[in-house]
Design a protein around this motif. Structure first.
Motif, PDB file in Angstrom:
ATOM      1  N   ARG A  69       4.647  -7.543  -2.843  1.00  0.00           N
ATOM      2  CA  ARG A  69       4.323  -8.128  -4.149  1.00  0.00           C
ATOM      3  C   ARG A  69       2.855  -8.536  -4.162  1.00  0.00           C
ATOM      4  O   ARG A  69       2.365  -9.129  -3.205  1.00  0.00           O
ATOM      5  CB  ARG A  69       5.167  -9.363  -4.399  1.00  0.00           C
ATOM      6  N   ALA A  70       2.181  -8.230  -5.263  1.00  0.00           N
ATOM      7  CA  ALA A  70       0.724  -8.398  -5.320  1.00  0.00           C
ATOM      8  C   ALA A  70       0.292  -9.842  -5.067  1.00  0.00           C
ATOM      9  O   ALA A  70      -0.771 -10.072  -4.495  1.00  0.00           O
ATOM     10  CB  ALA A  70       0.206  -7.930  -6.672  1.00  0.00           C
ATOM     11  N   TYR A  71       1.094 -10.819  -5.492  1.00  0.00           N
ATOM     12  CA  TYR A  71       0.605 -12.193  -5.399  1.00  0.00           C
ATOM     13  C   TYR A  71       0.488 -12.678  -3.960  1.00  0.00           C
ATOM     14  O   TYR A  71      -0.248 -13.629  -3.690  1.00  0.00           O
ATOM     15  CB  TYR A  71       1.449 -13.141  -6.238  1.00  0.00           C
ATOM     16  N   PHE A  72       1.207 -12.024  -3.026  1.00  0.00           N
ATOM     17  CA  PHE A  72       1.082 -12.463  -1.638  1.00  0.00           C
ATOM     18  C   PHE A  72      -0.332 -12.276  -1.107  1.00  0.00           C
ATOM     19  O   PHE A  72      -0.759 -12.972  -0.193  1.00  0.00           O
ATOM     20  CB  PHE A  72       2.056 -11.683  -0.739  1.00  0.00           C
ATOM     21  N   GLU A  93      15.739 -16.897  -2.321  1.00  0.00           N
ATOM     22  CA  GLU A  93      14.308 -16.621  -2.134  1.00  0.00           C
ATOM     23  C   GLU A  93      13.791 -15.514  -3.027  1.00  0.00           C
ATOM     24  O   GLU A  93      12.657 -15.558  -3.486  1.00  0.00           O
ATOM     25  CB  GLU A  93      14.065 -16.211  -0.671  1.00  0.00           C
ATOM     26  N   THR A  94      14.637 -14.492  -3.259  1.00  0.00           N
ATOM     27  CA  THR A  94      14.191 -13.361  -4.080  1.00  0.00           C
ATOM     28  C   THR A  94      13.889 -13.816  -5.500  1.00  0.00           C
ATOM     29  O   THR A  94      12.917 -13.363  -6.106  1.00  0.00           O
ATOM     30  CB  THR A  94      15.272 -12.264  -4.116  1.00  0.00           C
ATOM     31  N   SER A 127      11.082  -4.287 -10.078  1.00  0.00           N
ATOM     32  CA  SER A 127      11.186  -4.983 -11.365  1.00  0.00           C
ATOM     33  C   SER A 127       9.766  -5.181 -11.887  1.00  0.00           C
ATOM     34  O   SER A 127       8.793  -4.946 -11.178  1.00  0.00           O
ATOM     35  CB  SER A 127      11.905  -6.319 -11.188  1.00  0.00           C
ATOM     36  N   LYS A 128       9.707  -5.654 -13.109  1.00  0.00           N
ATOM     37  CA  LYS A 128       8.401  -5.763 -13.766  1.00  0.00           C
ATOM     38  C   LYS A 128       7.445  -6.633 -12.954  1.00  0.00           C
ATOM     39  O   LYS A 128       7.793  -7.728 -12.529  1.00  0.00           O
ATOM     40  CB  LYS A 128       8.614  -6.376 -15.160  1.00  0.00           C
ATOM     41  N   GLY A 129       6.258  -6.122 -12.690  1.00  0.00           N
ATOM     42  CA  GLY A 129       5.275  -6.911 -11.955  1.00  0.00           C
ATOM     43  C   GLY A 129       4.261  -5.996 -11.291  1.00  0.00           C
ATOM     44  O   GLY A 129       4.246  -4.785 -11.499  1.00  0.00           O
ATOM     45  N   ALA A 130       3.412  -6.591 -10.447  1.00  0.00           N
ATOM     46  CA  ALA A 130       2.376  -5.828  -9.750  1.00  0.00           C
ATOM     47  C   ALA A 130       2.697  -5.788  -8.263  1.00  0.00           C
ATOM     48  O   ALA A 130       3.188  -6.767  -7.696  1.00  0.00           O
ATOM     49  CB  ALA A 130       1.015  -6.476  -9.978  1.00  0.00           C
ATOM     50  N   ARG A 165       7.525 -16.295  -9.036  1.00  0.00           N
ATOM     51  CA  ARG A 165       6.107 -16.470  -8.720  1.00  0.00           C
ATOM     52  C   ARG A 165       5.320 -15.205  -9.052  1.00  0.00           C
ATOM     53  O   ARG A 165       4.166 -15.263  -9.469  1.00  0.00           O
ATOM     54  CB  ARG A 165       5.929 -16.830  -7.253  1.00  0.00           C
ATOM     55  N   SER A 166       5.971 -14.049  -8.877  1.00  0.00           N
ATOM     56  CA  SER A 166       5.301 -12.795  -9.213  1.00  0.00           C
ATOM     57  C   SER A 166       5.011 -12.724 -10.705  1.00  0.00           C
ATOM     58  O   SER A 166       3.913 -12.350 -11.132  1.00  0.00           O
ATOM     59  CB  SER A 166       6.195 -11.627  -8.787  1.00  0.00           C
ATOM     60  N   ILE A 224      12.931 -16.779  -6.414  1.00  0.00           N
ATOM     61  CA  ILE A 224      11.674 -17.533  -6.388  1.00  0.00           C
ATOM     62  C   ILE A 224      10.486 -16.572  -6.332  1.00  0.00           C
ATOM     63  O   ILE A 224       9.480 -16.759  -7.018  1.00  0.00           O
ATOM     64  CB  ILE A 224      11.645 -18.506  -5.185  1.00  0.00           C
ATOM     65  N   GLU A 225      10.629 -15.521  -5.510  1.00  0.00           N
ATOM     66  CA  GLU A 225       9.538 -14.544  -5.410  1.00  0.00           C
ATOM     67  C   GLU A 225       9.313 -13.847  -6.744  1.00  0.00           C
ATOM     68  O   GLU A 225       8.169 -13.634  -7.152  1.00  0.00           O
ATOM     69  CB  GLU A 225       9.853 -13.501  -4.332  1.00  0.00           C
ATOM     70  N   ASN A 226      10.397 -13.475  -7.415  1.00  0.00           N
ATOM     71  CA  ASN A 226      10.265 -12.838  -8.731  1.00  0.00           C
ATOM     72  C   ASN A 226       9.584 -13.768  -9.716  1.00  0.00           C
ATOM     73  O   ASN A 226       8.732 -13.357 -10.498  1.00  0.00           O
ATOM     74  CB  ASN A 226      11.644 -12.440  -9.278  1.00  0.00           C
TER      75      ASN A 226
END
Lengths: 188, 559
Positions: free
Chosen positions: B263-266, A102-103, B299-302, A109-110, A105-107
């Motif tokens: 995580r921002a996309y949620f 899942e992690t 990690s890299k992201g918002a 999608r992020s 997949i979350e990465n």
């Protein structure tokens, strides 16, 4: 040294100078790093037996995406934005039969979501001005969306089974190579 | 005959009114007018006007997509008595072109078809109202927005992430005090007063496709009593060394805090993601109004960060969420410059920054360099913006000390990120340019003169060879002067040589052997080679035979 040898060296120098002098803007850089990161993350998703690939279906990638001719920068942004959007949606569906981490997949999608935001900011700027070529651009968009509708219908029909997801994984991985080609058109 | 004529006439007379009637009935019904398609979310409606009188007139519609060759009956729009029909059940593919046609029917009679030009349902579709679920806190309201359309909506399935929602909120008491805000689906509206009734309505918008939806119904909610513990405020994120420093303000002392991240996309996708918030390591139950955690955590992201205060028994509501974009926090390291003075100009090299061991991969952003240099004595600074890492600053004063510092800037108009300045480097320019120029000139002339010299020497050698070591070849066109072959051969044959082999004999018992070469080359060659090979034997034999013969002769002579 023969003249033939000198000519080859001269040509090589010319090509390398041309290649190195291409300007490199930030959007293209960010898109390239997104492409690489997404492909890397997809490779980390565990694969299923190759027997699943016997069920491969031809989802009929639109010709404009598979073999793109000269693309305007705005059209390239529009198409890449939509492709990333659809891939984001697909990875949000029922993944319970795949056993994927899942992690990861979350990465994934992020990463997709962040790049989608960047592209959306540019698209919103462009839609401020009335664009006369909007009609042509959206025709391409409908073909693209029909293609992704076929993929989602396939997943539905196969009840989101592990094999169906393997087939879709292969198709999405292939999508990223199309996106990489389109990224070249993001030059100013 | 007459009877036949009579019956025909009768039939004609009797049939005439029927014929007239038939003609009048064959006069077509009027087809429906002002036909339009109305699509809101997943509800597909066909509307029309009809000038026909109501009695017993029905309407039917067909549809056709590009793949089909025939018109197919449109389900839900067959024999409709009203002027509207709903064909949502067809589950059309919303991105494919579709054509419709409709006609009126009355008994056996039909009107001509009225065709609606082909269209793409998505383009015609309008956004309906979103569904809203509210939850009130003391100074904020959590607005959970579900996108327009049903859960299995086909129309907006691909655009859920692209919706933006604008909320109009006002106090129930006074409608003047209106505020419009753009919120995420899982968003919150802040800066409200406790114990007040607020009403709001929400609409969705798809900016890219130039669609604006209709407002939802008005929802009202009461904010709660003010919480004893206020939420932390003014959340800031800074970067120090390899860690993030999360700081906030709080009015009371002796509290413990905890911080969470998401995580921002949620926030952009529907649903209540309260279970997705995770604790930030190193920020559980801290007593200070700040906490430090390593950059490796994200990690890299918002991301979104939030903080909550607690005094042991009670907790405050969560603070306003602070967005953290790791890319914005990337530190660009300053470049390393080195300089060399060349006459009255400076040759500057910009090198990659010294990388610390902790950074695994430095982001190779497209960079340009801002170089500032000045004379050590004065303060007048000159700025150059350069993309190349290797360049020359020309036309400087000789024998002056110049100082240089540089920094890297990301090449983008919108993003104003730059590194700190590198160390300052000073260098003195060289005196004058005469020596250098002479050296360069000398080298150039030397390079130019070497081929010239070689050419001259070659010519000289040729001359010397001609004078002192002439070749024995006669001029090539001399054979035109000689007509006789034998004379030619005598004088000119170069390939063939007249050879005479002479043996000088010392005693009278041996004979003089004379060989003459033939004119034919091959024989000559063979002959000479033979002789050369067998020369010893041949001459020996000859000698022996010669001596034999001479002995015989002598003997004969004596006899």
């Amino acid at each position: 040294m023969t003249t033939g040898c000198i000519l080859q060296i001269a040509l090589l120098l010319c090509f390398s100078i041309t290649a190195l002098s291409r300007s490199f803007n930030l959007l293209q850089f960010q898109q390239r790093s997104t492409n690489l990161e997404c492909q890397r993350l997809m490779m980390k998703l565990s694969g299923t037996p190759e027997s699943c690939l016997n069920n491969r279906t031809n989802f009929e990638v639109p010709k404009e995406i598979e073999q793109p001719r000269q693309f305007q920068k705005e059209d390239a942004v529009l198409v890449i934005h939509d492709m990333l959007l659809q891939i984001f949606e697909i990875f949000g569906k029922n993944l319970s039969h795949t056993g994927w981490n899942e992690t990861i997949i979350e990465n994934l999608r992020s990463e997709l979501s962040d790049q989608i935001d960047r592209l959306k900011a540019i698209l919103d700027e462009n839609t401020e001005e009335e664009n006369p070529t909007w009609e042509n651009s959206t025709t391409m968009l409908w073909h693209l969306r029909n293609y992704y509708t076929r993929i989602v219908q396939y997943l539905n029909a196969k009840s989101y089974s592990s094999c169906a997801w393997t087939v879709v994984w292969t198709e999405i991985y292939r999508n990223f190579s199309f996106i990489s080609t389109l990224t070249d058109y993001l030059q100013n | 005959m007459l009877a036949f004529l009579g019956t025909t006439a009768l039939v004609l007379v009797a049939g005439a009114p029927w014929a007239l009637l038939a003609a009048a009935g064959g006069e077509d019904l009027e087809s429906p007018q002002n036909v339009e398609v109305s699509i809101i979310d997943d509800v597909f409606l066909l509307k029309w006007n009809s000038s026909e009188s109501v009695g017993n007139v029905t309407f039917s519609a067909d549809y056709q997509t590009p793949g089909m060759h025939n018109w197919i009956e449109l389900p839900g729009c067959q024999y409709i008595t009203g002027t509207t029909c709903d064909f949502s059940s067809v589950k059309l593919s919303v991105f494919e072109k579709i054509q419709l046609r409709i006609r009126a029917e009355k008994g056996n009679r039909t009107s001509p078809w009225h065709e609606v030009g082909s269209f793409i349902p998505f383009r015609k579709a309008q956004i309906g109202p979103p569904k809203v679920h509210l939850k009130a806190e003391d100074k904020a309201i959590i607005v959970n927005i579900s996108p327009p359309g049903t859960k299995d909506s086909l129309m907006w399935a691909m655009d859920i992430l692209s919706f933006t929602y604008s909320v109009v909120i006002w106090k129930n008491s006074s409608s003047v005090d209106e505020r419009t805000e753009t919120v995420y689906p899982g968003g919150k509206i802040y800066k409200l007063s406790p114990e007040t009734t607020y009403c709001l309505k929400v609409k969705a918008r798809l900016r890219l496709h130039r669609k604006v939806g209709s407002y939802s119904p008005v929802y009202c909610v009461n904010t709660t009593v003010e919480n004893k513990l206020p939420s932390p405020e003014n959340i800031e994120v800074d970067v120090k060394d390899q860690s993030y420093v999360l700081k906030w303000d709080y009015t009371y002392e002796n509290m413990t805090f905890q911080a969470q991240w998401l995580r921002a996309y949620f926030k952009k996708i529907l649903g209540n993601h309260s279970d997705k918030w995770q604790q930030i390591p190193g920020c559980e139950n801290v007593r200070a109004t700040q906490c430090v955690f390593p950059q490796k955590v994200f990690s890299k992201g918002a991301y979104f960060l939030r903080v909550q205060a607690s005094d042991g028994n009670k907790t405050s509501f969560w603070s306003e969420e602070k967005r953290l974009d790791t890319e914005m926090q990337t530190v660009i390291l300053p470049p390393v410059i080195s300089m060399k003075s060349v006459d009255n100009s400076l040759h500057i090299y910009i090198g990659a920054p010294r990388e610390t061991e902790n950074k695994s991969t430095s982001q190779h952003y497209p960079l340009i360099y801002e170089i500032i240099f000045w004379e050590n004595t004065s303060n007048a600074e000159r700025k150059i913006l350069q993309k190349k890492t290797d360049f020359i600053v020309p036309n400087l004063q000789p024998l002056t000390v110049y100082c240089v510092k540089a920094r890297a800037v990301i090449e983008d108009e919108k993003w104003n990120k730059s590194s700190v300045f590198s160390d300052i480097l000073c260098e003195k320019t060289k005196p004058g340019n005469t020596s250098i120029t002479w050296i360069i000139a000398g080298v150039c002339t030397a390079l130019f003169s070497i081929p010239v010299a070689i050419y001259v020497v070659k010519g000289l050698l040729r001359c010397i060879n001609y004078v002192f070591f002439p070749s024995c070849k006669p001029p090539p066109n001399i054979d035109q002067c000689f007509s006789e072959q034998s004379l030619k051969n005598l004088l000119l044959s170069a390939s063939e040589e007249q050879t005479e082999r002479c043996f000088i004999i010392e005693n009278s018992y041996s004979l003089v052997t004379v060989e003459e070469t033939s004119q034919v080359d091959e024989d000559h060659k063979q002959y000479s080679s033979q002789t050369s090979r067998d020369s010893g034997n041949y001459s020996n034999e000859d000698e022996n035979s010669g001596s034999k013969t001479s002995r015989e002769l002598l003997q004969q002579g004596l006899v």
